[in-house]
Design an enzyme around this catalytic site. Structure first.
Site, short mmCIF file in Angstrom:
data_model
loop_
_atom_site.label_atom_id
_atom_site.label_comp_id
_atom_site.label_asym_id
_atom_site.label_seq_id
_atom_site.Cartn_x
_atom_site.Cartn_y
_atom_site.Cartn_z
N ASP A 241 28.99 -8.90 -11.19
CA ASP A 241 29.18 -7.58 -11.77
C ASP A 241 29.60 -7.88 -13.21
O ASP A 241 30.74 -8.28 -13.46
CB ASP A 241 30.27 -6.80 -11.02
CG ASP A 241 30.49 -5.42 -11.63
OD1 ASP A 241 29.87 -5.12 -12.66
OD2 ASP A 241 31.30 -4.65 -11.08
N GLU B 81 31.24 -7.92 -5.72
CA GLU B 81 32.68 -7.71 -5.92
C GLU B 81 33.50 -8.22 -4.74
O GLU B 81 34.41 -9.05 -4.92
CB GLU B 81 32.94 -6.20 -6.13
CG GLU B 81 32.38 -5.70 -7.45
CD GLU B 81 32.10 -4.20 -7.49
OE1 GLU B 81 31.76 -3.60 -6.44
OE2 GLU B 81 32.21 -3.60 -8.59
N GLU C 76 24.74 -6.60 -10.49
CA GLU C 76 24.92 -5.19 -10.14
C GLU C 76 24.09 -4.28 -11.04
O GLU C 76 23.76 -3.16 -10.68
CB GLU C 76 26.40 -4.84 -10.26
CG GLU C 76 26.73 -3.51 -9.64
CD GLU C 76 28.10 -2.99 -10.01
OE1 GLU C 76 29.08 -3.71 -9.80
OE2 GLU C 76 28.16 -1.87 -10.53
N GLU C 77 23.75 -4.77 -12.22
CA GLU C 77 23.02 -3.95 -13.18
C GLU C 77 21.51 -4.01 -13.05
O GLU C 77 20.79 -3.42 -13.84
CB GLU C 77 23.43 -4.32 -14.61
CG GLU C 77 24.91 -4.13 -14.90
CD GLU C 77 25.43 -2.73 -14.55
OE1 GLU C 77 24.62 -1.78 -14.51
OE2 GLU C 77 26.63 -2.61 -14.29
N ASP D 293 24.89 2.97 -9.59
CA ASP D 293 25.35 3.95 -10.57
C ASP D 293 24.55 3.78 -11.85
O ASP D 293 24.09 2.67 -12.15
CB ASP D 293 26.83 3.72 -10.89
CG ASP D 293 27.69 3.96 -9.65
OD1 ASP D 293 27.31 4.79 -8.82
OD2 ASP D 293 28.73 3.29 -9.53
N ASP E 174 27.61 -1.93 -20.11
CA ASP E 174 27.23 -2.66 -18.88
C ASP E 174 25.96 -3.44 -19.15
O ASP E 174 25.83 -4.60 -18.77
CB ASP E 174 26.95 -1.68 -17.73
CG ASP E 174 28.19 -0.94 -17.25
OD1 ASP E 174 29.23 -1.60 -17.07
OD2 ASP E 174 28.13 0.28 -17.08
N LEU F 251 30.30 -6.17 -15.95
CA LEU F 251 31.43 -5.47 -16.59
C LEU F 251 31.96 -4.40 -15.64
O LEU F 251 31.49 -3.26 -15.64
CB LEU F 251 30.99 -4.84 -17.92
CG LEU F 251 32.15 -4.29 -18.76
CD1 LEU F 251 33.12 -5.39 -19.15
CD2 LEU F 251 31.62 -3.60 -20.02
N ASP F 252 32.92 -4.81 -14.83
CA ASP F 252 33.50 -3.85 -13.88
C ASP F 252 34.55 -3.00 -14.58
O ASP F 252 35.29 -3.48 -15.43
CB ASP F 252 34.15 -4.59 -12.71
CG ASP F 252 34.65 -3.60 -11.68
OD1 ASP F 252 33.82 -3.10 -10.91
OD2 ASP F 252 35.85 -3.29 -11.68
O1 LIG Z 1 36.81 6.16 -8.00
P1 LIG Z 1 37.57 5.14 -7.21
O2 LIG Z 1 37.30 5.26 -5.75
O3 LIG Z 1 39.04 5.15 -7.51
O4 LIG Z 1 36.95 3.73 -7.60
C1 LIG Z 1 37.41 2.98 -8.70
C2 LIG Z 1 36.83 1.63 -8.63
O5 LIG Z 1 35.51 1.70 -9.08
C3 LIG Z 1 35.30 0.76 -10.10
O6 LIG Z 1 35.35 1.39 -11.34
C4 LIG Z 1 33.97 0.09 -9.90
O7 LIG Z 1 32.97 1.07 -9.90
P2 LIG Z 1 31.73 0.88 -10.83
O8 LIG Z 1 31.20 -0.51 -10.53
O9 LIG Z 1 30.81 1.95 -10.40
O10 LIG Z 1 32.22 0.96 -12.25
C5 LIG Z 1 36.43 -0.24 -9.98
O11 LIG Z 1 36.69 -0.92 -11.15
C6 LIG Z 1 37.54 0.63 -9.50
O12 LIG Z 1 38.42 -0.13 -8.78
#
Ligand SMILES: O=P(O)(O)OC[C@H]1O[C@](O)(COP(=O)(O)O)[C@@H](O)[C@@H]1O
Length: 398
Positions: free
Chosen positions: A172, A335, A153-154, A124, A130, A174-175
């Site tokens: 990761d 993750e 991840e970045e 992404d 991030d 900053l999730d």
């Molecule tokens: O859009 P969805 O399927 O609900 O996914 C949400 C999930 O994606 C995340 O935001 C992680 O996605 P990113 O690493 O792209 O930010 C998680 O923190 C969260 O649990």
């Protein structure tokens, strides 16, 4: 110097936030009154003062106070190199905790990161927060001197840091950063492996890749840091899962949840159920059944979904139940593996709906998969529905 003089000296130079009532406890630990990162000095002062006043009660209280993360590692006989590495990770995470709580970051979270335009397929576009968090972790790991390679991840590719670093770190940084604008919790996830010395002869790029693609069964340690109303660092070194809460007045992570055990069954399911119509039959049936209290557990389940993986996992670790993202969205390396390691070490399970996560051999750094984490009985019931992985993944806007 008598205890009273030490306290007033400290108080004159630092006015702490109001402390919780201490009616049934000895006077507040002097460490709580000192500026960040000075807890060991506070400890010395308290010992001196207690000896000077012959206050055995104060000395006993100090001895009984819960250990910090690094003290805990010392007591558990952790390897010195690993302790140095964890010290650097915790200090990076304290900086990220301050960053996500700082004014102005809502605006930053809406912006696109400078490098965002050219991200490789499967990743992404990062946000500035991030990237900042990634930089903080990278510079901290560099200065530890203990890390051979960082896979984040970045970054499209793993970064080789130093040839003789004994460890490999996956992260990761900053999730859940999409939630920053509205101050919803976020988190850092990390895993630590040994450097595979048998690969030292390979060209750098190949060596970095293969070191980063180790299966979760080889994790030496894994953890997350939750940035929420409390900042909590939860970690396992392969002998239980333990959580430490940041004491902002001392800058120390204090052991608050030793030997966490996921209850064998919970009463909460956590999923983005706006996706219901894209789910396979098995998953729909499972959720419909437990919602109505018609599953193996004769109670109606409740839904909770923060949409921030660390927060949803942290709640599941403590209350039990299942936290899931059934589509190919979350990453195995950064993750799924670290969180499954923590879940297993707390008596729970981590699966992709069919297979144990830790046994899956990663083939790509940014590989995504369905992820289910939680209480053993809930997970077995869920998996018994067979068809729980969401194959339709149209790409959602929100
Ligand atoms: O859009 P969805 O399927 O609900 O996914 C949400 C999930 O994606 C995340 O935001 C992680 O996605 P990113 O690493 O792209 O930010 C998680 O923190 C969260 O649990």
């Amino acid at each position: 110097m008598p205890l009273s003089s030490v306290s007033s000296l400290v108080l004159r130079h630092h006015s702490p936030r109001s402390l919780p009532p201490t009616s049934n406890r000895p006077p507040p630990h002097l460490g709580l009154l000192l500026p960040p990162f000075a807890r060991s000095r506070a400890f010395d002062c308290q010992q001196l003062a207690a000896a000077a006043t012959d206050d055995m009660a104060a000395a006993a209280a100090a001895a009984a106070s819960p250990p910090t993360l690094l003290e805990h590692m010392g007591q558990a006989g952790g390897a010195a190199d690993l302790t140095v590495l964890v010290a650097h990770i915790q200090s990076a995470c304290k900086r990220i905790a301050a960053l996500v709580a700082s004014p102005g970051n809502a605006e930053l979270s809406r912006a696109k990161a400078a490098g965002g335009a050219g991200v490789a397929a499967g990743r992404d576009a990062p946000k500035p927060l991030d990237e900042l968090s990634n930089d903080i972790i990278l510079s901290s790991l560099k200065s530890s001197g203990k890390v051979a390679v960082l896979a984040s991840e970045e970054n499209d590719l793993p970064i080789w840091i130093t040839d003789d670093g004994p460890y490999v770190v996956v992260t990761d940084p900053l999730d859940g950063s999409r939630n920053i604008e509205v101050s919803i919790p976020t988190g850092t996830i990390f895993g630590i492996y040994n450097r595979l010395v048998e690969l030292d002869h390979l060209p750098l790029e190949e060596r970095a890749q293969l070191n980063s693609l180790q299966s979760g069964t080889h994790l030496v340690a894994a953890g997350y840091v939750l940035y929420s109303s409390a900042t909590i660092l939860c970690i396992s070194f392969g002998a239980g899962t333990h959580a430490f809460t940041l004491d902002w007045s001392t800058g120390e992570f204090i052991l608050t949840h030793p030997s966490l055990q996921i209850p064998p069954r919970g009463q909460i399911y956590s999923v983005n159920d706006a996706r219901y119509f894209d789910w396979p039959e098995g998953l729909r049936k499972y959720i419909d059944t437990i919602r109505q209290g018609k599953g193996q557990h004769p109670k109606k389940y409740s839904a909770r979904y923060v949409c921030s993986l660390v927060a949803d996992f942290h709640r599941t670790l403590i209350y039990g139940g299942v936290a899931m993202n059934p589509r190919d969205h979350l990453r195995l390396v950064y993750e799924a593996n670290p969180l499954s390691f923590l879940a297993e070490q707390a008596g729970g399970r981590g699966s992709d709906g069919k297979n144990r996560i830790l046994s899956i051999q990663p083939v790509k750094l940014h590989q995504r998969l369905p992820l289910f984490l939680g209480s053993t009985e809930d997970m077995l019931e869920l998996e018994s529905y067979g068809d729980v992985q969401q194959k339709v993944n149209p790409g959602y806007e929100v």
